[in-house]
Design a protein around this motif. Structure first.
Motif, PDB file in Angstrom:
ATOM      1  N   ALA A   1      -0.333  40.697 -89.437  1.00 18.46           N
ATOM      2  CA  ALA A   1      -1.100  41.339 -88.373  1.00 18.46           C
ATOM      3  C   ALA A   1      -0.273  41.322 -87.091  1.00 18.46           C
ATOM      4  N   VAL A   2      -0.774  42.046 -86.100  1.00 25.68           N
ATOM      5  CA  VAL A   2      -0.254  41.897 -84.740  1.00 25.68           C
ATOM      6  C   VAL A   2      -1.096  40.822 -84.062  1.00 25.68           C
ATOM      7  N   PHE A   3      -0.432  39.831 -83.519  1.00 23.53           N
ATOM      8  CA  PHE A   3      -1.109  38.721 -82.864  1.00 23.53           C
ATOM      9  C   PHE A   3      -1.072  38.915 -81.354  1.00 23.53           C
ATOM     10  N   TYR A   4      -2.216  38.711 -80.719  1.00 19.94           N
ATOM     11  CA  TYR A   4      -2.359  38.887 -79.275  1.00 19.94           C
ATOM     12  C   TYR A   4      -2.836  37.584 -78.637  1.00 19.94           C
ATOM     13  N   CYS A   5      -2.226  37.215 -77.516  1.00 14.87           N
ATOM     14  CA  CYS A   5      -2.755  36.087 -76.768  1.00 14.87           C
ATOM     15  C   CYS A   5      -3.741  36.600 -75.714  1.00 14.87           C
ATOM     16  N   ASN A   6      -4.618  35.719 -75.323  1.00 14.60           N
ATOM     17  CA  ASN A   6      -5.720  36.075 -74.445  1.00 14.60           C
ATOM     18  C   ASN A   6      -6.002  34.890 -73.537  1.00 14.60           C
ATOM     19  N   TYR A   7      -6.050  35.157 -72.226  1.00 15.90           N
ATOM     20  CA  TYR A   7      -6.332  34.097 -71.264  1.00 15.90           C
ATOM     21  C   TYR A   7      -7.574  34.457 -70.447  1.00 15.90           C
ATOM     22  N   ASP A   8      -8.399  33.486 -70.205  1.00 14.16           N
ATOM     23  CA  ASP A   8      -9.535  33.602 -69.291  1.00 14.16           C
ATOM     24  C   ASP A   8      -9.116  32.868 -68.007  1.00 14.16           C
ATOM     25  N   VAL A   9      -8.842  33.619 -66.936  1.00  7.26           N
ATOM     26  CA  VAL A   9      -8.249  33.008 -65.748  1.00  7.26           C
ATOM     27  C   VAL A   9      -9.102  33.257 -64.509  1.00  7.26           C
ATOM     28  N   ILE A  10      -8.802  32.462 -63.495  1.00  8.37           N
ATOM     29  CA  ILE A  10      -9.335  32.684 -62.155  1.00  8.37           C
ATOM     30  C   ILE A  10      -8.154  33.113 -61.283  1.00  8.37           C
ATOM     31  N   ILE A  11      -8.291  34.249 -60.624  1.00 10.01           N
ATOM     32  CA  ILE A  11      -7.212  34.812 -59.812  1.00 10.01           C
ATOM     33  C   ILE A  11      -7.125  34.095 -58.474  1.00 10.01           C
ATOM     34  N   SER A  12      -5.930  33.782 -58.044  1.00  6.00           N
ATOM     35  CA  SER A  12      -5.726  33.155 -56.735  1.00  6.00           C
ATOM     36  C   SER A  12      -6.184  34.083 -55.614  1.00  6.00           C
ATOM     37  N   GLY A  13      -6.697  33.480 -54.557  1.00  2.00           N
ATOM     38  CA  GLY A  13      -7.141  34.252 -53.399  1.00  2.00           C
ATOM     39  C   GLY A  13      -8.574  34.709 -53.568  1.00  2.00           C
ATOM     40  N   SER A  14      -8.782  35.723 -54.404  1.00  5.77           N
ATOM     41  CA  SER A  14     -10.121  36.262 -54.604  1.00  5.77           C
ATOM     42  C   SER A  14     -11.012  35.343 -55.419  1.00  5.77           C
TER      43      SER A  14
END
Length: 120
Positions: free
Chosen positions: A90-103
């Motif tokens: 398969a094609v493997f994808y990484c995924n991040y749940d982040v909080i953006i700096s500033g906003s």
């Protein structure tokens, strides 16, 4: 926020591969990290996920064979894949749940995908 995945390739059944994914950009905090995969003609599915406190979750099909880990200082998530099977192709994808700096907005980032091919 950009994610760069690497480590895919061609391997024989029973072999091992290690994937990694690193983040760049204005990240205040990384919460969850995960690996998904998408085989030809199939929907994208969750393979493994890891929370900020290192709790992990795996798809039944990879339990006992794959291990997810993370290095918060390097903003990197890893996927060690052992005892690979042709059906892992398969094609493997990484995924991040982040909080953006500033906003401080929440944001879901995806990597570009890396091909894993397991030959029988």
């Amino acid at each position: 926020v950009q994610l760069q995945a690497s480590g895919g390739g061609l391997v024989q059944a029973g072999g091992s591969l290690s994937l990694s994914c690193s983040a760049s950009g204005s990240i205040f905090r990384i919460n969850g990290m995960a690996w998904y995969r998408q085989a030809p003609g199939k929907q994208r599915e969750l393979v493994a996920a890891i929370t900020r406190n290192d709790s992990t979750n795996y798809a039944d099909s990879v339990k006992g064979r794959f291990t997810i880990s993370r290095d918060n200082t390097k903003k990197t998530v890893y996927l060690q894949m052992n005892s690979l099977k042709p059906e892992d192709t398969a094609v493997f994808y990484c995924n991040y749940d982040v909080i953006i700096s500033g906003s401080l907005r929440a944001y879901i980032a995806w990597g570009q995908g890396t091909q894993v091919t397991v030959s029988s």
